[in-house]
Design a protein around this motif. Sequence first.
Motif, mmCIF file in Angstrom:
data_model
loop_
_atom_site.group_PDB
_atom_site.id
_atom_site.type_symbol
_atom_site.label_atom_id
_atom_site.label_comp_id
_atom_site.label_asym_id
_atom_site.label_seq_id
_atom_site.Cartn_x
_atom_site.Cartn_y
_atom_site.Cartn_z
ATOM 1 N N ALA A 97 12.830 3.593 12.240
ATOM 2 C CA ALA A 97 13.590 2.973 11.377
ATOM 3 C C ALA A 97 13.218 2.947 9.824
ATOM 4 C CB ALA A 97 14.249 1.456 11.648
ATOM 5 N N LEU A 98 12.254 3.880 9.243
ATOM 6 C CA LEU A 98 11.874 4.214 8.105
ATOM 7 C C LEU A 98 12.525 5.173 7.222
ATOM 8 C CD1 LEU A 98 7.972 3.758 8.423
ATOM 9 C CD2 LEU A 98 9.532 1.878 7.815
ATOM 10 N N ALA A 99 12.541 5.002 6.120
ATOM 11 C CA ALA A 99 13.302 6.172 5.124
ATOM 12 C C ALA A 99 12.454 7.232 5.138
ATOM 13 C CB ALA A 99 13.537 5.619 3.805
ATOM 14 N N LEU A 100 12.804 8.552 4.868
ATOM 15 C CA LEU A 100 11.959 9.814 4.906
ATOM 16 C C LEU A 100 10.647 9.600 4.089
ATOM 17 C CD1 LEU A 100 11.579 12.540 6.066
ATOM 18 C CD2 LEU A 100 13.182 13.406 4.086
ATOM 19 N N SER A 101 10.774 9.223 2.965
ATOM 20 C CA SER A 101 9.717 8.890 2.249
ATOM 21 C C SER A 101 8.696 8.062 2.507
ATOM 22 C CB SER A 101 10.001 8.453 0.691
ATOM 23 O OG SER A 101 10.720 7.068 0.749
ATOM 24 N N GLU A 102 9.112 6.687 3.415
ATOM 25 C CA GLU A 102 8.183 5.898 3.943
ATOM 26 C C GLU A 102 7.552 6.519 5.266
ATOM 27 O OE1 GLU A 102 8.399 1.859 3.435
ATOM 28 O OE2 GLU A 102 7.810 3.188 1.882
ATOM 29 N N VAL A 103 8.356 7.492 5.970
ATOM 30 C CA VAL A 103 7.763 8.185 7.126
ATOM 31 C C VAL A 103 6.599 8.809 6.723
ATOM 32 C CG1 VAL A 103 7.988 9.884 8.883
ATOM 33 C CG2 VAL A 103 9.664 8.028 8.603
ATOM 34 N N ASP A 104 6.624 9.595 5.478
ATOM 35 C CA ASP A 104 5.487 10.471 5.046
ATOM 36 C C ASP A 104 4.389 9.686 4.481
ATOM 37 O OD1 ASP A 104 7.335 12.762 5.157
ATOM 38 O OD2 ASP A 104 8.021 12.876 3.121
ATOM 39 N N LYS A 105 4.589 8.610 4.181
ATOM 40 C CA LYS A 105 3.521 7.871 3.488
ATOM 41 C C LYS A 105 2.761 7.278 4.939
ATOM 42 C CE LYS A 105 0.919 5.740 0.308
ATOM 43 N NZ LYS A 105 0.344 6.610 -0.440
ATOM 44 N N VAL A 106 3.492 6.759 5.850
ATOM 45 C CA VAL A 106 2.843 6.467 6.935
ATOM 46 C C VAL A 106 2.102 7.560 7.852
ATOM 47 C CG1 VAL A 106 3.073 5.547 9.515
ATOM 48 C CG2 VAL A 106 4.165 4.615 7.622
ATOM 49 N N LEU A 107 2.571 8.843 7.683
ATOM 50 C CA LEU A 107 1.790 10.000 8.429
ATOM 51 C C LEU A 107 0.576 10.206 7.506
ATOM 52 C CD1 LEU A 107 4.702 12.346 9.282
ATOM 53 C CD2 LEU A 107 3.729 10.604 10.881
ATOM 54 N N GLU A 108 0.818 10.082 6.281
ATOM 55 C CA GLU A 108 -0.357 10.265 5.229
ATOM 56 C C GLU A 108 -1.684 9.282 5.597
ATOM 57 O OE1 GLU A 108 -1.624 9.323 0.833
ATOM 58 O OE2 GLU A 108 0.403 10.469 1.285
ATOM 59 N N PHE A 109 -1.240 7.853 6.051
ATOM 60 C CA PHE A 109 -2.124 6.990 6.424
ATOM 61 C C PHE A 109 -2.771 7.455 7.618
ATOM 62 C CE2 PHE A 109 1.029 3.619 4.227
ATOM 63 C CZ PHE A 109 0.093 3.501 2.956
ATOM 64 N N ILE A 110 -1.879 7.881 8.459
ATOM 65 C CA ILE A 110 -2.602 8.162 10.117
ATOM 66 C C ILE A 110 -3.420 9.311 9.578
ATOM 67 C CG2 ILE A 110 -1.902 9.122 12.318
ATOM 68 C CD1 ILE A 110 0.796 7.629 11.739
ATOM 69 N N CYS A 111 -3.120 10.275 9.044
ATOM 70 C CA CYS A 111 -3.924 11.546 8.772
ATOM 71 C C CYS A 111 -5.357 10.869 8.001
ATOM 72 C CB CYS A 111 -3.557 12.499 7.856
ATOM 73 S SG CYS A 111 -2.289 13.527 8.650
ATOM 74 N N GLY A 112 -5.302 9.898 7.305
ATOM 75 C CA GLY A 112 -6.395 9.412 6.596
ATOM 76 C C GLY A 112 -7.243 8.751 7.589
ATOM 77 N N VAL A 113 -6.790 8.272 8.693
ATOM 78 C CA VAL A 113 -7.706 7.579 9.741
ATOM 79 C C VAL A 113 -8.703 8.669 10.397
ATOM 80 C CG1 VAL A 113 -7.852 6.429 11.877
ATOM 81 C CG2 VAL A 113 -6.093 5.680 10.359
ATOM 82 N N ARG A 114 -7.964 9.865 10.618
ATOM 83 C CA ARG A 114 -8.723 10.912 11.255
ATOM 84 C C ARG A 114 -9.716 11.615 10.120
ATOM 85 N NH1 ARG A 114 -4.793 15.475 13.142
ATOM 86 N NH2 ARG A 114 -4.500 15.434 10.861
ATOM 87 N N GLU A 115 -9.160 11.651 8.902
ATOM 88 C CA GLU A 115 -10.383 12.049 8.174
ATOM 89 C C GLU A 115 -11.552 11.289 7.908
ATOM 90 O OE1 GLU A 115 -7.997 12.384 4.505
ATOM 91 O OE2 GLU A 115 -6.910 14.151 5.195
ATOM 92 N N ARG A 116 -11.569 10.039 8.226
ATOM 93 C CA ARG A 116 -12.698 9.217 8.284
ATOM 94 C C ARG A 116 -13.483 9.207 9.420
ATOM 95 N NH1 ARG A 116 -8.215 5.831 6.168
ATOM 96 N NH2 ARG A 116 -8.749 5.232 3.773
ATOM 97 N N GLY A 117 -12.955 10.073 10.371
ATOM 98 C CA GLY A 117 -13.823 10.310 11.644
ATOM 99 C C GLY A 117 -13.268 9.443 12.778
ATOM 100 N N LYS A 118 -12.182 8.683 12.388
ATOM 101 C CA LYS A 118 -11.695 7.832 13.521
ATOM 102 C C LYS A 118 -10.659 8.489 14.368
ATOM 103 C CE LYS A 118 -14.735 5.112 11.744
ATOM 104 N NZ LYS A 118 -16.037 4.582 12.156
ATOM 105 N N SER A 119 -10.047 7.828 15.316
ATOM 106 C CA SER A 119 -9.186 8.414 16.128
ATOM 107 C C SER A 119 -7.834 7.562 16.261
ATOM 108 C CB SER A 119 -9.495 8.471 17.846
ATOM 109 O OG SER A 119 -10.678 9.453 17.680
ATOM 110 N N VAL A 120 -6.714 8.033 16.603
ATOM 111 C CA VAL A 120 -5.359 7.376 16.559
ATOM 112 C C VAL A 120 -4.681 7.767 17.853
ATOM 113 C CG1 VAL A 120 -3.142 7.234 15.523
ATOM 114 C CG2 VAL A 120 -5.114 7.535 14.206
ATOM 115 N N VAL A 121 -4.033 6.742 18.417
ATOM 116 C CA VAL A 121 -2.970 7.024 19.705
ATOM 117 C C VAL A 121 -1.483 6.727 19.137
ATOM 118 C CG1 VAL A 121 -2.077 6.526 21.713
ATOM 119 C CG2 VAL A 121 -4.630 6.553 21.583
ATOM 120 N N PHE A 122 -0.764 7.752 18.972
ATOM 121 C CA PHE A 122 0.628 7.606 18.163
ATOM 122 C C PHE A 122 1.778 7.491 19.332
ATOM 123 C CE2 PHE A 122 2.900 9.823 14.272
ATOM 124 C CZ PHE A 122 4.282 8.818 14.564
ATOM 125 N N ILE A 123 2.343 6.511 19.454
ATOM 126 C CA ILE A 123 3.440 6.247 20.409
ATOM 127 C C ILE A 123 4.528 6.231 19.785
ATOM 128 C CG2 ILE A 123 4.353 4.767 22.248
ATOM 129 C CD1 ILE A 123 0.791 4.026 21.220
#
Length: 261
Positions: free
Chosen positions: A190-216
């Motif tokens: 239920a997020l707008a496209l620009s909001e989705v892009d920002k959340v995906l950026e946050f998620i990639c930032g977790v990986r860039e810090r050497g951490k992991s994500v489970v994305f359901i």
Amino acid sequence: MEGGKGGADAALVEMRGIRKSFGNVEALRGVNFRVNAAEIVGLLGDNGAGKSTLIKVLSGLYGADAGTFLFRGRKLDWTRSGVSRARGLGIETVYQDRALGLQQSLWRNVFVGRHIHFSSSQFPDWGLIDVAEERRVTAELLARMGLGGGRLTPDTRAGVLSGGERQGLAIGRAMYFDAELVVLDEPTTALALSEVDKVLEFICGVRERGKSVVFITHSIDHVWAVADRFVVLSHGLNAGEWTRGALTLPELTARLREVAL
């Protein structure tokens, strides 16, 4: 009995043959699931596939009825787990509808249940919350995550945040508490496209810090944009697993339709 230390190449988390029933309903019927270091795993499947139950076992909310749980290769008894124990390992979960207390300030949301207290030498046995320090850390977190463009303060009520900002704050909170694995339950719903892009950026930032994500998620195109590997469940069983380069987005979508039948 808890096992010994795992090797350097061990998966961050590995779950083997996980079973979980509720009365006569078998929600998980021997699921295998692993997450490697610095990896984003897309966990997919139709409603009732077992995704929510699996992440609740992973996050310690439910104990497993049977199966093996390993963290960095070390075997742990996960039949009597708990959220605090999972958090102690660095497993943080952000549920879709329970990420934040919307009537509370941002600093209270960041530190709920895990407050910073004054040192015992200053106030022995009082357990007083260091509000100034919690506000300072929250301000740093807002700046680090790029939230609000300067319009937000630690005292801002969480309810004024957009959907993407709420997810960003919840992810930032998990990283502040040294999360090794962040589990996200439908973070882009239920997020707008620009909001989705920002959340995906946050998620990639977790990986860039050497951490992991489970994305359901049910939004295949969203998880496709960031995930390294895709795990599909169906009726409490593993139904497929592919790395990002093994198939195209249309092929993944077709596979999901097949297992849903």
